[in-house]
Write a protein that holds these residues in place. Sequence first.
Motif, mmCIF file in Angstrom:
data_model
loop_
_atom_site.group_PDB
_atom_site.id
_atom_site.type_symbol
_atom_site.label_atom_id
_atom_site.label_comp_id
_atom_site.label_asym_id
_atom_site.label_seq_id
_atom_site.Cartn_x
_atom_site.Cartn_y
_atom_site.Cartn_z
ATOM 1 N N ALA A 35 0.862 -1.187 0.000
ATOM 2 C CA ALA A 35 0.000 0.000 0.000
ATOM 3 C C ALA A 35 0.896 1.233 0.000
ATOM 4 O O ALA A 35 2.094 1.142 0.280
ATOM 5 C CB ALA A 35 -0.871 -0.015 1.252
ATOM 6 N N THR A 36 0.324 2.362 -0.291
ATOM 7 C CA THR A 36 1.079 3.622 -0.238
ATOM 8 C C THR A 36 0.456 4.507 0.847
ATOM 9 O O THR A 36 -0.372 4.048 1.617
ATOM 10 C CB THR A 36 1.044 4.341 -1.594
ATOM 11 N N GLY A 37 0.856 5.775 0.876
ATOM 12 C CA GLY A 37 0.269 6.713 1.840
ATOM 13 C C GLY A 37 1.250 7.040 2.955
ATOM 14 O O GLY A 37 2.305 6.428 3.090
ATOM 15 N N ARG A 38 0.847 8.013 3.752
ATOM 16 C CA ARG A 38 1.731 8.507 4.820
ATOM 17 C C ARG A 38 2.040 7.417 5.841
ATOM 18 O O ARG A 38 3.165 7.288 6.314
ATOM 19 C CB ARG A 38 1.054 9.671 5.554
ATOM 20 N N THR A 39 1.026 6.629 6.198
ATOM 21 C CA THR A 39 1.207 5.606 7.228
ATOM 22 C C THR A 39 2.300 4.620 6.821
ATOM 23 O O THR A 39 3.145 4.250 7.634
ATOM 24 C CB THR A 39 -0.117 4.838 7.440
ATOM 25 N N MET A 40 2.278 4.201 5.574
ATOM 26 C CA MET A 40 3.200 3.152 5.125
ATOM 27 C C MET A 40 4.632 3.643 4.989
ATOM 28 O O MET A 40 5.566 2.846 5.042
ATOM 29 C CB MET A 40 2.741 2.562 3.785
ATOM 30 N N LEU A 66 -1.689 -2.101 -4.317
ATOM 31 C CA LEU A 66 -3.145 -2.051 -4.324
ATOM 32 C C LEU A 66 -3.703 -1.202 -5.447
ATOM 33 O O LEU A 66 -4.759 -1.497 -6.003
ATOM 34 C CB LEU A 66 -3.635 -1.415 -3.018
ATOM 35 N N ASP A 67 -2.999 -0.107 -5.770
ATOM 36 C CA ASP A 67 -3.662 0.873 -6.629
ATOM 37 C C ASP A 67 -2.684 1.809 -7.333
ATOM 38 O O ASP A 67 -1.511 1.882 -6.979
ATOM 39 C CB ASP A 67 -4.691 1.679 -5.812
ATOM 40 N N GLU A 68 -3.204 2.495 -8.325
ATOM 41 C CA GLU A 68 -2.441 3.520 -9.049
ATOM 42 C C GLU A 68 -3.429 4.503 -9.671
ATOM 43 O O GLU A 68 -4.539 4.124 -10.058
ATOM 44 C CB GLU A 68 -1.583 2.872 -10.143
ATOM 45 N N GLY A 137 -12.962 5.395 4.965
ATOM 46 C CA GLY A 137 -13.090 3.979 5.312
ATOM 47 C C GLY A 137 -12.618 3.078 4.190
ATOM 48 O O GLY A 137 -12.790 1.863 4.241
ATOM 49 N N HIS A 138 -12.013 3.684 3.162
ATOM 50 C CA HIS A 138 -11.587 2.847 2.028
ATOM 51 C C HIS A 138 -10.356 2.018 2.366
ATOM 52 O O HIS A 138 -9.535 2.404 3.196
ATOM 53 C CB HIS A 138 -11.338 3.686 0.765
ATOM 54 N N ILE A 139 -10.254 0.851 1.712
ATOM 55 C CA ILE A 139 -8.995 0.104 1.649
ATOM 56 C C ILE A 139 -8.662 0.044 0.152
ATOM 57 O O ILE A 139 -9.548 -0.135 -0.667
ATOM 58 C CB ILE A 139 -9.092 -1.305 2.284
ATOM 59 N N ALA A 201 -6.900 11.171 13.814
ATOM 60 C CA ALA A 201 -7.790 11.468 12.683
ATOM 61 C C ALA A 201 -8.478 10.208 12.150
ATOM 62 O O ALA A 201 -9.505 10.284 11.488
ATOM 63 C CB ALA A 201 -6.996 12.147 11.576
ATOM 64 N N LYS A 202 -7.891 9.038 12.423
ATOM 65 C CA LYS A 202 -8.473 7.786 11.916
ATOM 66 C C LYS A 202 -9.350 7.093 12.959
ATOM 67 O O LYS A 202 -9.927 6.047 12.682
ATOM 68 C CB LYS A 202 -7.349 6.823 11.507
ATOM 69 N N ALA A 203 -9.398 7.643 14.182
ATOM 70 C CA ALA A 203 -10.064 6.929 15.279
ATOM 71 C C ALA A 203 -11.536 6.648 14.969
ATOM 72 O O ALA A 203 -12.035 5.539 15.174
ATOM 73 C CB ALA A 203 -9.938 7.729 16.577
HETATM 74 C C1 F6R Z 1 -3.062 3.608 -0.998
HETATM 75 C C2 F6R Z 1 -4.049 2.970 -0.164
HETATM 76 C C3 F6R Z 1 -4.949 3.788 0.695
HETATM 77 C C4 F6R Z 1 -4.227 4.323 1.935
HETATM 78 C C5 F6R Z 1 -5.168 5.157 2.789
HETATM 79 C C6 F6R Z 1 -4.470 5.742 3.996
HETATM 80 O O1 F6R Z 1 -2.287 2.649 -1.699
HETATM 81 O O2 F6R Z 1 -4.142 1.799 -0.176
HETATM 82 O O3 F6R Z 1 -6.041 2.994 1.068
HETATM 83 O O4 F6R Z 1 -3.751 3.240 2.694
HETATM 84 O O5 F6R Z 1 -5.703 6.191 2.024
HETATM 85 O O6 F6R Z 1 -3.546 6.697 3.591
HETATM 86 P P1 F6R Z 1 -2.656 7.459 4.649
HETATM 87 O O7 F6R Z 1 -1.726 6.474 5.241
HETATM 88 O O8 F6R Z 1 -1.923 8.502 3.830
HETATM 89 O O9 F6R Z 1 -3.576 8.048 5.651
#
Ligand code: F6R
Length: 233
Positions: A35-40, A66-68, A137-139, A201-203
């Motif tokens: 996955a991508t995003g700040r958390t990863m 997961l995505d592009e 709530g997306h994955i 923010a995700k709670a």
């Molecule tokens: C992106 C992905 C998304 C992110 C989600 C959280 O590949 O799978 O579902 O995991 O948007 O993103 P962050 O970590 O930036 O809050």
Amino acid sequence: MEVIVRDSCEEAVSLTAAIVARAIRAKPNIVLGLATGRTMEKVYRLLVEMYQDDGLDFSLARTFNLDEYVGLPPEDPASYRYYMNKHLLHQVNIDLRNTHLPDGMAEDLDAECAAYERAIKECNGIDLQLLGIGRTGHIGFNEPLSAMRSHTRVKALAPETIEQNASLVGGDKPFPRRAITMGVGTILDCRRCVMLVTGEAKAEVLAKAVEGPVTSMISALSLIHISEPTRPY
Ligand code: F6R
């Protein structure tokens, strides 16, 4: 499904990286879902350190993201290929030919989605899938109302997701409105999933996903409520 709570973001990130590292050591030719995003970013930083300091070996690993975004070439800093190369793939000893992301520039996007599903199946499926959760709530990019048996396809992004992700890259170019994403069904087919959720923010959305009634408004719900109990981590 098992919910593991850690006191700090650092501990949660480090447990996630440890789970991935253990899985790679147990099966060097593992098929990883990324996955991508700040958390990863934090997880990938730790995995890179494990490669540099402890010889964590990615040479036989295969990856599927997961995505592009639709319409972004790999060299665009907002694309997920660029993100993955920067944060992980260019920093470890993985063979880039074994790393896969959907091609958001494909002329025939439906054919690209079908080919992506086939490529996952040809690798005998995903052993371990990393997941974050979006504010909606997306994955992956399975925005609200995604079907539970959906497979890789083009999805329109929710306005909240566009806002959340556009701030990651800045710039004044128009941000993509669509993405290719694995479906909820594709993700449910993975042998094991690890979802990492951190920060206040995700709670709220996490509470809905873990405790709320099953509804297709929150794709993460299907994962949490339908998946089999996990093996001990
Ligand atoms: C992106 C992905 C998304 C992110 C989600 C959280 O590949 O799978 O579902 O995991 O948007 O993103 P962050 O970590 O930036 O809050």
